[in-house]
Write an enzyme that holds these catalytic residues in place. Structure first.
Site, PDB file in Angstrom:
ATOM      1  N   GLY A 104     -33.144  25.139   2.420  1.00  0.00           N
ATOM      2  CA  GLY A 104     -34.414  24.489   2.693  1.00  0.00           C
ATOM      3  C   GLY A 104     -35.449  24.949   1.689  1.00  0.00           C
ATOM      4  O   GLY A 104     -35.115  25.361   0.579  1.00  0.00           O
ATOM      5  N   CYS A 105     -36.723  24.863   2.047  1.00  0.00           N
ATOM      6  CA  CYS A 105     -37.785  25.334   1.157  1.00  0.00           C
ATOM      7  C   CYS A 105     -37.510  26.787   0.808  1.00  0.00           C
ATOM      8  O   CYS A 105     -37.413  27.648   1.690  1.00  0.00           O
ATOM      9  CB  CYS A 105     -39.142  25.196   1.840  1.00  0.00           C
ATOM     10  SG  CYS A 105     -40.517  25.790   0.823  1.00  0.00           S
ATOM     11  N   PHE A 106     -37.380  27.088  -0.478  1.00  0.00           N
ATOM     12  CA  PHE A 106     -36.842  28.391  -0.880  1.00  0.00           C
ATOM     13  C   PHE A 106     -37.822  29.556  -0.792  1.00  0.00           C
ATOM     14  O   PHE A 106     -37.433  30.701  -0.944  1.00  0.00           O
ATOM     15  CB  PHE A 106     -36.244  28.342  -2.287  1.00  0.00           C
ATOM     16  CG  PHE A 106     -37.071  27.670  -3.358  1.00  0.00           C
ATOM     17  CD1 PHE A 106     -38.461  27.693  -3.350  1.00  0.00           C
ATOM     18  CD2 PHE A 106     -36.436  27.004  -4.405  1.00  0.00           C
ATOM     19  CE1 PHE A 106     -39.210  27.084  -4.343  1.00  0.00           C
ATOM     20  CE2 PHE A 106     -37.182  26.390  -5.425  1.00  0.00           C
ATOM     21  CZ  PHE A 106     -38.566  26.436  -5.384  1.00  0.00           C
TER      22      PHE A 106
END
Length: 230
Positions: free
Chosen positions: A16-18
């Site tokens: 996902g959003c890192f």
């Protein structure tokens, strides 16, 4: 693939959003380094990518590359950490939940995923089913722009600074100063507001100018870690 006499290994995950997962993974015992980046591109994808092309396309995955000490944490345990910590959105290629594997990791990852699917395992925190996790062969990994690295570590300090300056700009601190000092209060408030504005412009310029995306070959993150420890 570079080989090392030490127990250091690399693994790559779409989580996902890192921003958050790259820091959360780093807190796990045995994880030595992480890097936020881009992976999983199609053969026709633009290289090197940038944040804009990743956000507005469907050819790249936000990914986290991990360096770990397999004397302290096994690959299977790392897979459990990945599943526990990922912030994925299965409806988005950019934020998908993916285990990127090389030939040495393929069997372990497939066995782990098959066992989880057979048990219909779901994450306790939110009932996210393991059946939504994908396995893909590792593809070129590009380290993301510098402003994405340790993102929340940087922004915790920035948010605190902005809050203090905004308070100063609103006159919140006036009661803490003697009356004669307040003759210059307008200047102090103006300075605080000017610093907030300058900081916002700086952040915008950072995003517009930064284009330092770099491909990391297998083993490069380990080498970078070892050089930083010398």
């Amino acid at each position: 693939m570079k080989t090392f006499l030490s127990a250091k290994r690399e693994a790559t995950f779409g989580m996902g959003c890192f921003w958050e997962p790259s820091e959360s993974m780093l807190k796990k015992k045995g994880v030595l380094a992480t890097s936020a980046g881009y992976c999983g591109a199609s053969p026709t994808a633009k290289t090197p990518p940038d944040y804009g092309s990743v956000c507005y396309g469907r050819e790249w995955v936000e990914a986290v590359r991990v360096v770990y000490d397999d004397a302290q944490i096994s690959y299977n345990e790392l897979l459990e950490c990945f599943f526990e910590l990922h912030k994925s959105n299965p409806n988005s290629r950019q934020y998908d939940s993916i285990v990127f594997v090389d030939s040495d990791q393929m069997n372990d990852a497939e066995s782990w995923l098959t066992s989880g699917k057979d048990a219909r395992y779901k994450r306790k925190a939110d009932n996210y089913p393991i059946s939504l996790v994908k396995i893909e062969p590792i593809s070129p990994f590009f380290k993301a722009e510098d402003y994405h690295q340790r993102y929340w570590q940087k922004w915790r300090v920035r948010f605190a600074t902005i809050a203090l300056l905004l308070a100063g700009g609103s006159g919140f601190y006036d009661s803490f100063f003697p009356a004669q000092f307040l003759e210059n209060a307008i200047s102090v408030r103006g300075l605080c507001n000017a610093l907030v504005s300058a900081g916002c412009v700086g952040v915008l310029l950072e995003r517009l100018i930064a284009r330092n995306v770099k491909e990391l070959k297998p083993g490069d993150l380990i080498l970078s870690l070892e050089q930083s420890l010398k």
